[in-house]
Design a protein around this motif. Structure first.
Motif, PDB file in Angstrom:
ATOM      1  N   LEU A 246      -3.511  40.416  45.756  1.00  6.99           N
ATOM      2  CA  LEU A 246      -2.686  39.915  46.853  1.00  6.99           C
ATOM      3  C   LEU A 246      -1.200  40.159  46.594  1.00  6.99           C
ATOM      4  O   LEU A 246      -0.467  40.621  47.462  1.00  6.99           O
ATOM      5  N   LYS A 247      -0.762  39.860  45.354  1.00  7.92           N
ATOM      6  CA  LYS A 247       0.674  39.986  45.036  1.00  7.92           C
ATOM      7  C   LYS A 247       1.016  41.366  44.476  1.00  7.92           C
ATOM      8  O   LYS A 247       2.183  41.675  44.266  1.00  7.92           O
ATOM      9  N   GLY A 248       0.008  42.120  44.128  1.00  7.04           N
ATOM     10  CA  GLY A 248       0.277  43.462  43.622  1.00  7.04           C
ATOM     11  C   GLY A 248       0.487  43.546  42.113  1.00  7.04           C
ATOM     12  O   GLY A 248       0.917  44.580  41.606  1.00  7.04           O
ATOM     13  N   ASP A 249       0.158  42.501  41.362  1.00  2.55           N
ATOM     14  CA  ASP A 249       0.347  42.534  39.906  1.00  2.55           C
ATOM     15  C   ASP A 249      -0.620  43.493  39.228  1.00  2.55           C
ATOM     16  O   ASP A 249      -1.837  43.358  39.391  1.00  2.55           O
ATOM     17  N   ASN A 250      -0.093  44.422  38.461  1.00  2.00           N
ATOM     18  CA  ASN A 250      -0.888  45.359  37.646  1.00  2.00           C
ATOM     19  C   ASN A 250      -1.826  46.252  38.450  1.00  2.00           C
ATOM     20  O   ASN A 250      -2.817  46.737  37.917  1.00  2.00           O
TER      21      ASN A 250
END
Lengths: 421, 301
Positions: A188-192
């Motif tokens: 959802l947040k785009g982490d990694n």
């Protein structure tokens, strides 16, 4: 324009996850962050998100499929999606995660080099994680990437990630999986995903996209055991190619070269390779998965369904096979029943002799008392074919170790099989 | 040790050739659907490669709406001549004349939908049991779930909920009498793959794909060719524009893009930087969100 595309490789991967694991969001994120989304597609999902009263643009809508699926908010069937980076082109087999759709997961996995299995960080390993990993292992997918998703909802806590990693390694060690990776992400947040997370300094590994771009896939094909199933015989019968007789097919394993001593199965006649032809001219060597045309120095009778192999490395030849069968039809397996069977370019018939056991795909327990396979069941089955097949163990070669069964009344594909012996 | 790796284009080519040979082996009477568009040209090129040095062992069929660009027809005839294949033309005009379909009226009239009737009839009359098409899964969401071997019932219909599972590279072409298949050898190719392959193989294309000057008008934001077969509103004025076509279909539903790309290299550059989908210029897909899904169920290829 750069000529870089001439060096690009192809990576096929499948995604598996349970409902609400964020699989669609992950795929949407990969497509969006790698700039594979077009404006008109983005505008369409932006409008749908607004219509549904969602605060932000719902990337999961990018993978929305057929109307019947949109109405029910579920995915029914395997959908194929495409994106590319300067290094690789990717084909995603997006498979639904519901329990009744094992057949879709098996289908998506059958052509994949890599499988992404999503685990919700809040829930850890659940029944479906076992199932997805088992299927990936059964289908011989060389690389598995566990994405621990929704890390943002557990405060990006390293301990949560490490615990899930440890639990997963414990059960994966019981399976035959060659190469395993773990990545903490938030789709959802785009982490990694494409960009390295700023919220998880403790994670030193690569992002998902970096892994997909760089994982070594050159050894995923079998380049040792020479197998050439003859698909079609080319006889131009023109003045220029009066006596030309070429055996067309796709290399299923090994490396073939002109001059090689070969044997044709089932006849057992030997010859040597005269040439390996393509429309671009003859070539010096051919390997899996190339489509070529082979000519031989001797005139021997070879037709579709035959296999050209090396003299000193031959497949097993038998009419009795043990296979792991995934049943894919509403009508259960019929003990003693006859089915059409397809294996490489061979068409035969077979009879079901015995169901040795059914696998409980959540616990991997063998249920030996079970004599039936229903839709989505997996089990070990003994079959006898009308003609001998030339095959290898599926783990050794996915091309020569796989079969499908077809109901002769409905013509539907009812089962997929991985040959054991 | 040497790396035994194929490039993505070579792997896609190999897959498509495999599928085409499978069609020739599993079916009695296949046909290759040829529109004169780049995807069907690539399919025909792959078919030549699959059976070389023999000729392509099945005919090509063009479903002619009667509203094709003249450049397409000219290219088609030269191409057929060059590869020495047999061409069958199925005419929508004939279907109209015979009263089997009725022409749409009004400003948005198109013969695109009528093609389905002509196609299904031609398949039936010629007793084709497999029709090979250049559709790609990246084109549209209903196509993302399409099989390589797509089974059609005796009415030529597609049932998305009841597709046969397709595993590994084992294709099930078994069918009952009267049923047939649609086969899509370049299912896994994207628009970019097709262009790169055309460049790599130096495949000739109709001039419509390259930048040229043409009389156009704009409707609903799409640039259309100002031809007599499209009825124009008074407000729609003709302009001379520098354009090219990204897809080639019936004149009534094929939109153009403003472009100076007059070579394959420049087209690839343009495709790489473009921000709208290829079918974004196709008005036939804009009729409703599920437009393609509905047409496919009725037998549209």
């Amino acid at each position: 324009m750069e000529e870089g595309y001439l060096d690009m490789e192809l990576l096929r991967f499948s995604t598996a996850g349970s409902v609400d694991d964020g699989k669609s969001t992950l795929i949407g994120r990969l497509l969006y962050d790698s700039k594979s989304i077009f404006e008109d597609q983005y505008e369409a999902i932006e409008a749908s998100s607004k219509k549904k009263g969602e605060g932000q643009v719902n990337l999961a809508l990018l993978t929305d499929g057929l109307r019947s699926e949109r109405e029910q908010g579920i995915t029914i069937d395997v959908a194929y999606r495409y994106f590319a980076t300067p290094k690789r082109k990717f084909i995603i087999a997006d498979t639904p995660g519901h329990i009744q759709y094992t057949r879709n997961m098996v289908t998506g996995a059958s052509t994949s080099n890599l499988s992404i299995i999503l685990i919700d960080a809040r829930k850890g390993i659940i029944e479906q994680t076992y199932r997805h990993t088992f299927i990936a292992s059964l289908l011989g997918i060389p690389h598995i990437v566990f994405c621990i998703n929704k890390m943002d909802l557990v405060d990006y806590d390293e301990a949560v990630f490490q615990k899930i990693k440890k639990d997963t390694e414990a059960f994966a060690s019981k399976l035959d999986v060659k190469d395993i990776h773990f990545i903490p992400i938030s789709a959802l947040k785009g982490d990694n995903i494409v960009n390295k997370s700023e919220n998880m300094d403790w994670y030193q590994g690569s992002t998902l996209l970096y892994l997909l771009e760089n994982i070594h896939i050159g050894s995923d094909h079998n380049h040792i055991d020479c197998r050439f199933p003859v698909q079609y015989v080319i006889r131009p019968q023109t003045d220029e190619f009066h006596d030309y007789r070429g055996y067309a097919g796709r290399i299923a394993g090994g490396i073939f070269k002109p001059g090689d001593s070969v044997v044709a199965l089932p006849s057992g006649f030997s010859s040597t390779i005269k040439s390996i032809d393509t429309m671009d001219g003859p070539i010096e060597e051919a390997f899996a998965p190339m489509s070529v045309t082979i000519t031989l120095n001797d005139e021997i009778d070879i037709s579709r369904g035959d296999m050209i192999v090396r003299e000193n490395n031959q497949p097993r030849v038998s009419q009795d096979l043990d296979v792991m069968l995934c049943w894919m039809n509403e009508r259960p397996i019929q003990l003693g029943g006859k089915y059409a069977l397809k294996h490489t370019s061979n068409d035969v018939r077979c009879v079901i002799k015995d169901v040795k056991y059914k696998v409980d795909i959540n616990t991997l327990h063998r249920m030996e008392e079970e004599q039936s396979l229903d839709m989505n069941d997996i089990g070990r089955v003994t079959i006898r074919t009308t003609k001998p097949l030339f095959f290898d163990n599926y783990k050794r070669n996915r091309n020569t170790g796989s079969i499908i069964l077809i109901d002769e009344t409905t013509n539907e594909t009812v089962a997929a099989g991985m040959i054991l012996t | 040790m040497k790396a035994y790796n194929l490039t993505h284009l070579k792997e896609l080519e190999s897959e498509a050739i495999f599928v085409l040979r499978e069609v020739a082996s599993q079916f009695d009477n296949p046909v290759l659907l040829f529109s004169g568009g780049k995807d069907s040209i690539v399919c025909a090129h792959l078919a030549r490669k699959a059976f070389f040095p023999a000729k392509v062992p099945f005919p090509l069929m063009h479903v002619d709406t009667g509203h094709n660009f003249p450049e397409t027809i000219e290219f088609r005839d030269q191409f057929i001549d060059k590869i020495g294949a047999q061409l069958i033309v199925a005419s929508v005009q004939d279907s109209i004349d015979q009263g089997k379909v009725r022409e749409e009226k009004g400003f948005n009239a198109s013969r695109n939908a009528l093609q389905t009737v002509t196609l299904l009839e031609a398949i039936e009359n010629n007793k084709f049991d497999a029709a090979i098409g250049g559709a790609r899964r990246d084109e549209e969401k209903a196509r993302a779930k399409e099989r390589f071997f797509s089974h059609r019932d005796e009415f030529g219909q597609w049932d998305p909920k009841n597709q046969r599972p397709e595993l590994w590279n084992i294709f099930n072409g078994m069918k009952h009498f009267g049923e047939n298949f649609r086969v899509f050898p370049i299912s896994n190719w994207t628009e970019m793959d097709v262009w790169q392959y055309i460049l790599h193989e130096r495949i000739e294309l109709p001039s419509l794909y390259f930048s040229h000057e043409r009389n156009c008008f704009i409707r609903d934001g799409v640039i259309m060719y100002a031809t007599d077969v499209i009825e124009r509103k008074d407000s729609e004025t003709i302009e001379r524009m520098q354009i090219r076509f990204r897809t080639i279909g019936d004149m009534t539903c094929t939109g153009a893009v403003e472009s100076n790309a007059d070579s394959l290299e420049k087209i690839i550059e343009e495709v790489a930087s473009t921000r709208t989908t290829e079918r974004g210029t196709r008005s036939d897909d804009k009729r409703s969100e599920a437009a393609m899904e509905d047409r496919k169920k009725q037998g549209y290829f």
